[in-house]
Design an enzyme around this catalytic site. Structure first.
Site, PDB file in Angstrom:
ATOM      1  N   LYS A 153      11.168  82.281  19.360  1.00  0.00           N
ATOM      2  CA  LYS A 153       9.839  81.869  19.821  1.00  0.00           C
ATOM      3  C   LYS A 153       8.991  83.107  20.012  1.00  0.00           C
ATOM      4  CE  LYS A 153       7.737  77.970  21.069  1.00  0.00           C
ATOM      5  NZ  LYS A 153       7.974  76.596  20.601  1.00  0.00           N
TER       6      LYS A 153
HETATM    7  P1  NAD Z   1      -1.751  71.589  21.521  1.00  0.00           P
HETATM    8  O1  NAD Z   1      -2.357  72.871  21.903  1.00  0.00           O
HETATM    9  O2  NAD Z   1      -2.109  71.008  20.193  1.00  0.00           O
HETATM   10  O3  NAD Z   1      -2.076  70.477  22.642  1.00  0.00           O
HETATM   11  C1  NAD Z   1      -1.783  70.631  23.994  1.00  0.00           C
HETATM   12  C2  NAD Z   1      -2.459  69.507  24.752  1.00  0.00           C
HETATM   13  O4  NAD Z   1      -2.032  69.535  26.112  1.00  0.00           O
HETATM   14  C3  NAD Z   1      -3.982  69.603  24.781  1.00  0.00           C
HETATM   15  O5  NAD Z   1      -4.538  68.310  24.745  1.00  0.00           O
HETATM   16  C4  NAD Z   1      -4.255  70.246  26.150  1.00  0.00           C
HETATM   17  O6  NAD Z   1      -5.531  69.963  26.665  1.00  0.00           O
HETATM   18  C5  NAD Z   1      -3.171  69.581  26.973  1.00  0.00           C
HETATM   19  N1  NAD Z   1      -2.829  70.312  28.179  1.00  0.00           N
HETATM   20  C6  NAD Z   1      -2.586  71.626  28.323  1.00  0.00           C
HETATM   21  N2  NAD Z   1      -2.302  71.918  29.605  1.00  0.00           N
HETATM   22  C7  NAD Z   1      -2.360  70.752  30.269  1.00  0.00           C
HETATM   23  C8  NAD Z   1      -2.170  70.390  31.620  1.00  0.00           C
HETATM   24  N3  NAD Z   1      -1.841  71.299  32.529  1.00  0.00           N
HETATM   25  N4  NAD Z   1      -2.304  69.084  31.953  1.00  0.00           N
HETATM   26  C9  NAD Z   1      -2.631  68.163  31.028  1.00  0.00           C
HETATM   27  N5  NAD Z   1      -2.824  68.443  29.733  1.00  0.00           N
HETATM   28  C10 NAD Z   1      -2.685  69.718  29.362  1.00  0.00           C
HETATM   29  O7  NAD Z   1      -0.169  71.792  21.647  1.00  0.00           O
HETATM   30  P2  NAD Z   1       0.966  70.954  20.932  1.00  0.00           P
HETATM   31  O8  NAD Z   1       1.313  71.639  19.660  1.00  0.00           O
HETATM   32  O9  NAD Z   1       0.607  69.505  20.926  1.00  0.00           O
HETATM   33  O10 NAD Z   1       2.189  71.219  21.928  1.00  0.00           O
HETATM   34  C11 NAD Z   1       2.387  70.435  23.095  1.00  0.00           C
HETATM   35  C12 NAD Z   1       3.819  70.602  23.568  1.00  0.00           C
HETATM   36  O11 NAD Z   1       4.714  70.195  22.529  1.00  0.00           O
HETATM   37  C13 NAD Z   1       4.239  72.034  23.914  1.00  0.00           C
HETATM   38  O12 NAD Z   1       5.205  71.971  24.958  1.00  0.00           O
HETATM   39  C14 NAD Z   1       4.905  72.520  22.646  1.00  0.00           C
HETATM   40  O13 NAD Z   1       5.820  73.569  22.889  1.00  0.00           O
HETATM   41  C15 NAD Z   1       5.616  71.247  22.226  1.00  0.00           C
HETATM   42  N6  NAD Z   1       5.982  71.176  20.822  1.00  0.00           N
HETATM   43  C16 NAD Z   1       5.049  71.305  19.838  1.00  0.00           C
HETATM   44  C17 NAD Z   1       5.441  71.181  18.518  1.00  0.00           C
HETATM   45  C18 NAD Z   1       4.448  71.241  17.385  1.00  0.00           C
HETATM   46  O14 NAD Z   1       4.860  71.007  16.238  1.00  0.00           O
HETATM   47  N7  NAD Z   1       3.179  71.488  17.626  1.00  0.00           N
HETATM   48  C19 NAD Z   1       6.787  70.968  18.195  1.00  0.00           C
HETATM   49  C20 NAD Z   1       7.708  70.821  19.229  1.00  0.00           C
HETATM   50  C21 NAD Z   1       7.290  70.923  20.548  1.00  0.00           C
END
Ligand code: NAD
Length: 421
Positions: free
Chosen positions: A106
């Site tokens: 990561k």
């Molecule tokens: P992103 O940046 O696209 O979206 C994050 C969302 O969460 C946004 O809507 C943001 O406003 C919201 N957010 C952030 N802090 C917040 C809070 N304190 N309270 C409420 N909402 C909040 O990110 P993503 O890619 O969707 O990732 C989200 C999670 O999923 C992370 O934990 C990431 O590690 C995990 N993840 C992502 C992927 C991927 O392919 N993108 C894969 C596996 C896991």
């Protein structure tokens, strides 16, 4: 006083607990309690106003026992070494659960990207890529998007890496735009996987997904797509949230309309700017306490804490984010009979399709979307079944079941490679 959140310590505790269930000796898994390689870089960036700012970045390879490192790059003001170590370790276990030939890694930069112009963001990304260049590569470690990073950032990373080595290397990152070697289905893959896993667990529990009341925290890549696909499967999504607020309508939200509202335009819009009759705005904490059947936390880690867990009424949680439920909250929820489909299984869709992207890049071939969606579903349902069986066999939670499956595969690979002599 709230307890200090130490995610890597929590991962180590989970590894120890799982090893105990399996009756392992310390020497068989000790290595997994220590990240293999940790790189911290200082990234100087010339800002638009002529000033120089120095940002801190990280790339950590937790384990390459089962294959090259794999894991996203996060841009967030709270990124720190402890967090990146935990996220890298979760990737090791995630890739092992779904049985794809990767280790875990990561990266991240401590920055609030909202405060940077597009040009500053590009300079930051290129300089960061140059700084971590010795560690990454298609055979070594393959980054991907995570919070606040996207396909544009991946194309800058791919371009910077390719410029250094002198030829195009699409396989150095995944989550790229389709035109430069990205895979069909990648951007929706994590949310799609969350939908597959929700459907699967409901099926196992003999409950209908159609009409089930769902709450989704986070409306980005994972949460937005999961909400959309779950609504398309007939579930009633009653609340979605982002960093600005949570939208709520007990009769169900128009998810397609909200999705289009948030995603039209250059930068993602906030839910707080969405206005519709019948939709009220509540806080994220209030949202977790709603009368719902399923909660999908898909924002960040450390969201469902002890206090939040006590108020949860839903009987099922499908983790879209990495580490959204703390260990303390997990114990409370288990006692309350809440079933949790763990992150290392339920959000593995992204890395599964990243793997397909890498395979397509290495072989210079392109698969069609149906093939990709079908292959993703097959891999994830197979993984779900192994986790389910392990949890029934040892009479433990699905989270422990997932760690049992992963740890077994990791120690097997370690012993075959003979690293513990
Ligand atoms: P992103 O940046 O696209 O979206 C994050 C969302 O969460 C946004 O809507 C943001 O406003 C919201 N957010 C952030 N802090 C917040 C809070 N304190 N309270 C409420 N909402 C909040 O990110 P993503 O890619 O969707 O990732 C989200 C999670 O999923 C992370 O934990 C990431 O590690 C995990 N993840 C992502 C992927 C991927 O392919 N993108 C894969 C596996 C896991």
């Amino acid at each position: 006083m709230t307890k200090k959140y130490e995610p890597f310590k929590q991962v180590v505790q989970t590894i120890d607990e799982t090893a105990e269930i399996l009756g392992l000796e310390a020497k068989q898994y000790e290595i997994l309690k220590h990240p293999e390689r940790q790189l911290i870089v200082s990234i100087p960036v010339k800002m638009d106003n002529g000033e120089l700012k120095v940002f801190t970045g990280y790339r950590i390879q937790h384990s390459t026992i089962r294959g090259p490192g794999k894991g996203g790059i996060r841009y967030h003001q709270d990124v720190n070494l402890e967090e990146v170590k935990a996220l890298a370790a979760w990737m090791t276990f995630k890739c092992a659960v779904v049985n794809i030939p990767y280790g875990g890694a990561k990266g991240g930069i401590t920055v609030n990207p909202e405060e940077l112009s597009e040009v500053e963001l590009e300079r930051l990304t290129r300089r960061y890529t140059a700084s971590i260049l010795p560690l990454i590569g298609p055979e070594k470690d393959i980054p991907a998007p995570d919070i606040n990073t996207n396909s544009t950032i991946m194309s800058w990373m791919m371009d910077t890496y390719s410029s250094f080595v002198g030829y195009p290397v699409p396989g150095v990152v995944t989550g790229k735009p389709i035109d430069i070697g990205g895979s069909l289905g990648r951007s929706a893959a994590t949310g799609r996987g969350v939908m597959f896993m929700t459907r699967e667990i409901m099926h196992r529990q003999g409950k209908p997904l159609i009409g089930a009341k769902i709450v989704v925290q986070g409306f980005g890549n994972v949460g937005g797509t999961a909400a959309l696909l779950l609504a398309q499967e007939g579930a009633k999504v009653i609340s979605v949230s982002d960093v600005s607020c949570a939208l709520y309508n007990e009769r169900g939200l128009d998810i397609e309309e909200i999705y289009n509202f948030v995603n039209e335009g250059e930068r993602r819009k906030l839910l707080n700017d969405y206005d519709k009759k019948g939709v009220t705005k509540i806080t994220n904490d209030e949202m977790f306490g709603l009368e719902a059947d399923i909660i999908v936390p898909a924002a960040m880690e450390n969201q469902i804490t002890e206090e939040i867990a006590k108020n949860i009424k839903a009987k099922l949680i499908v983790e879209g984010a990495n580490g959204p439920v703390t260990r303390e909250a997990d114990a409370i929820l288990e006692k309350k009979g809440v079933v949790i489909v763990p992150d290392i299984l339920s959000n593995a869709g992204g890395v599964v399709v990243s793997y397909f992207e890498w395979v397509q890049n290495i072989q210079s071939i392109m698969w069609d979307l149906e093939e990709i969606n079908r292959a993703q579903e097959k891999i994830m349902i197979r993984a779900f079944n192994s986790v389910w069986e392990a949890s029934c066999d040892k009479k433990v939670s699905l989270r422990k079941g997932a760690y049992i499956v992963a740890l077994n595969r990791l120690i097997k690979a370690t012993s075959i490679r003979g690293q513990l002599i």
